[in-house]
Design an enzyme around this catalytic site. Sequence first.
Site, short mmCIF file in Angstrom:
data_model
loop_
_atom_site.label_atom_id
_atom_site.label_comp_id
_atom_site.label_asym_id
_atom_site.label_seq_id
_atom_site.Cartn_x
_atom_site.Cartn_y
_atom_site.Cartn_z
N CYS A 185 6.03 61.98 51.63
CA CYS A 185 6.38 62.51 52.29
C CYS A 185 7.39 62.30 52.01
O CYS A 185 8.50 63.48 51.96
CB CYS A 185 5.98 62.49 53.97
SG CYS A 185 6.73 61.30 54.70
N ALA A 194 5.23 41.25 22.98
CA ALA A 194 6.36 39.81 22.33
C ALA A 194 6.02 38.61 22.80
O ALA A 194 6.03 37.47 21.88
CB ALA A 194 7.45 40.97 23.63
N ASP A 221 1.11 42.18 29.88
CA ASP A 221 2.49 42.55 30.82
C ASP A 221 1.55 43.05 31.70
O ASP A 221 2.97 44.40 32.50
CB ASP A 221 2.46 43.31 29.99
CG ASP A 221 2.25 45.22 29.67
OD1 ASP A 221 1.42 44.83 29.74
OD2 ASP A 221 2.26 45.86 28.59
N LYS A 250 -1.01 46.17 15.63
CA LYS A 250 -0.72 44.69 16.54
C LYS A 250 -1.14 43.56 16.50
O LYS A 250 -1.00 42.77 15.76
CB LYS A 250 -0.68 44.75 18.05
CG LYS A 250 1.16 45.96 18.58
CD LYS A 250 1.32 45.64 19.95
CE LYS A 250 2.64 46.35 20.53
NZ LYS A 250 3.42 46.25 21.20
N ASP A 302 -5.76 42.51 20.59
CA ASP A 302 -4.86 43.61 21.84
C ASP A 302 -5.41 44.61 21.48
O ASP A 302 -4.90 45.01 19.76
CB ASP A 302 -3.17 43.43 20.69
CG ASP A 302 -2.19 43.62 21.39
OD1 ASP A 302 -2.37 45.96 21.95
OD2 ASP A 302 -1.36 43.59 22.37
#
Length: 1012
Positions: free
Chosen positions: A584, A430, A528, A480, A456
Amino acid sequence: MSGVGKIDEGFYSRQLYVLGHDAMQRMAKANVLIAGMRGLGVEVAKNVILSGVKSVTVQDEGDTEWTDLSSQFFLKESNLGQNRATCSLKQLSALNPYVHVSAHTAPLDEELLLQFQVVVLTDSSLDDQKRFGELCHSRGVKFIVADTKGLCGQLFCDFGEEFEVLDPNGAMLESAMIQSVSKNNPGEVWTDEKHKFANGTKVYFSEVKGMTELHSIGPVEITVQSPYSLGIGDTSAFSEYEGGGVVTEVKEPCMLRFKPLSEALLDFELLNMTDYGKQARHKMLHLAFQALHSFVKKEQRLPRTRSQSDADVLVATVRELNAVAQLEQLDEAAVRNLSYTARGDLAPLSAFIGGLAAQEVIKACSGKFTPLQQWLYFDALECLPQEESQPAERFFSAKGTRYDGQIAVFGSAFQEKLERQKYFLVGAGAIGCELFKNFALMGLGAGEEGQITVTDMDFIERSNLNRQFLFRSEDIGKPKSEVAAKAVREINPQMRITAHQNRLDADSEEVYGYDFFMGLTGVAAALDNVEARVYLDGRCVQHQKPLLEGGTLGSRGHTQVVVPNLTESYGPGESSSNGAIPLCTLKNFPHRIEHTLQWARDQFEGLFKQTPANVNLFLSDSGFVERTLGHGDAEALEVLGGVWRSLEDMTTGGKRPTNWQDCVSWARCRWETLYNNDIKQLLHCFPPEHMTSGRLFWSGTKRRPHPLTFDPNNTTHMEYVVAAASLYGHIYGIQGTRDGASIRTILEIVHVPSFTPSSSVRIHLSDTEMQESRGNESDDAGKARLDELKGKLASPSLKSSAARMCPIDFEKDDDGNFHMDYIVAASNLRAENYAIPPADRLQSKRIAGRIIPAIATTTAAVAGLMCLELYKVVLGHQNIAFYRSAFINLAIQNIVMCQPNQPPKFKVAGETYNLWDDFLVEGRGGNQPEMTLGDLLKYIKDKYSLTICNLFYGEAMIYNGQEERLQLSVSDVVSMVTKADVPPHVQMLELVPSFAEDVECEKVPPIRYLLL
């Protein structure tokens, strides 16, 4: 999404997490007019179309000029002389198949404007703004004005006399488990964990035992008393509090009133600040933009570039306006710079103001988020060259090139410098797409000596199309970086781009090594995740390269510029374990839907990925069993037991299915174990009346569960069985069916073993207790079981008859693979056990898939701010006061610009250093043999008067006084200690010394040892 039909969650998924279904349904009814299709107008249009309104009409009477190409990314040189709106229509229409886009080339008129719910004016006159603003205000049409001139921008909103805001900030509703409530005036509510409520928040109560009045008092305003307590008004007459309860935030709609533009022009209280160091300048810009309109109306042109006489006229007009406004300070130098650069049209500023304006359109259409009230000004005049002697006017005049709009601001020499840049763009998602677009419009690296390298590793998915605007549906499945590079060359054919598909990490240093980084002029990060940012930042510090960094989270964004020897760097990341859910809690005591979703995700990974992967390792690696035994008895029992059960047929005590019926049987029995038997065992160990430390065990964050009874007519019960059976079949290569009737038939004959809780089972109450238990050696029974497993796994017949399994990698965006079906059903069943409100599929996907909410408006704004800093980096500004870090929240139009921090300093033996300092050593200078370790110690001593007593390479200590190593070359010492040759592509070793002169210092500059 067509009209008010069903929202396409696959296309809008990331944006849905920002806006929500209701807001997007309202947007789907909105028709928007955007007037002006220069750079700013097309930026607004692009973002609004991607957001998913019903229709967008773009209006422009004008024809394409050279200056348009510096910011209008949908116009080409072949469009010169043709209408801007018409030429942009095809590409705007391709952005979103659910939005109808049309072009209007006639002038604006009242009849046209009244066809729309929202009107946006760009590149408009003040007279038109006033005239159309009055019309829109009186007729209930939301009205927005956006403008950019050179390095200055303006935004105005008028949403009418009454505008309802349904959700002021879009933040997730806060909630907390109640520990106690006092009978007082004011009453005090104590929470089990730190709450996140703000003062004045309104809340409601649920699940409270005793003090039932809390359930009926409606939304009540709280006062924050402490991180664990809230004041809620008079509770003195309420009944006694007995236990439990949840306090949850309530958001109530609010009404806002707006002034029409003519009236708002006179109200300086309506100015919103974007840079608190420029408050006086922003007030001055309010006058300066009015003066600019007055100049254009009189002269029928903008001020000439770098014209002193035109600047004098503008300054005089601002003074006249100030006779009424009475501002204490007038920044006349800024007025002159506005005049000098008003003909400029810059892509980064259009991206920033266009992102903000489009977000206001979304607010107007949806009622989501708080609109701008009502003026916003922004400038980046510090981008300008700071030389006292400015170049002559001719260097800024139009050249008949695509960069004329930028040359008008910075001059032709700077344009040539931009074109020579060699930049590394990491990430083509983006932010990467938006940066790439800006780079093309700016001409970054577009000259013969320039270059953009982009990497990328990802491939285009459908969910990308809603905000990564360089991609289209036909690009799905393609890399991309390659598609983005091709799209950018369409914007600017002069761009010189090399596209890679490499992950940026230590494994790719053969590609992105010393020579690569030293050949760069800068780096832009469009990543990102924090880990990748930290790694890239470290490489930039190591090679002394500037870094532009930015990120978004829904409507929020940040930018940071890192300049060698001037600013701090991005720095090391915080530990990702800080927000980890205790084991837990996941295993036995969930109290939020996030806990049940993480539990479901862990179930998925263990059942369908890790165990099959372990089986395959066992089948292919003869040392697997021994290595597993080395991890401790408890882990070995779990792992090896899982392997044996997966290989042994169900008929002989294992879990290996032979057909689809076996898979359904396994899923049904698994359901019984998880949602009935395990809960019965937990309640056997801790009955409802169990007390601990004087209070009920099942209170506060420990929600008392109840077992479920399987019902084939219950949708969620069946969804779990179908998904679990299908996934189980997949890992064994068995094909199943979705047919509910046939699965119910199988379920009728499934034998579900009976269950009786055991008193010998121990349930851990904390992670510490769990770790201590795992750390202890297993008892004799456990060791016997382990020996038995070793014997069974050693059987030759087991391996000879076994087939490899098919581990499953979780993929959240494929709705046909059963992955999210399993997660949603498994989580919501667990939530039902513990009376936790369930989550729908979209919310479950966001949490379990760890999806980062995203919207095109924020992305565009962040990329614009990053590229404004790029101007400063390329210009070579060395005054830190000229740079800006930014923190924005477009949901509430909160923009904070601040000066970056200086690099932290530290002292070594009395000398001051900072993070950019190093001891650079040429290990093979002048084609000489490589330095010995002794030579290196002598070099540091002679040059810096520091005596090395210890030397580290990574975590390996390569020197601690060993004299026999002093005669070896440095690289040989590294190889000897690490037991690995220095790879041929490694041209720089980073060594960390400690010095005899200051052995206590915690930080020292590294030795960067070159092997050239």
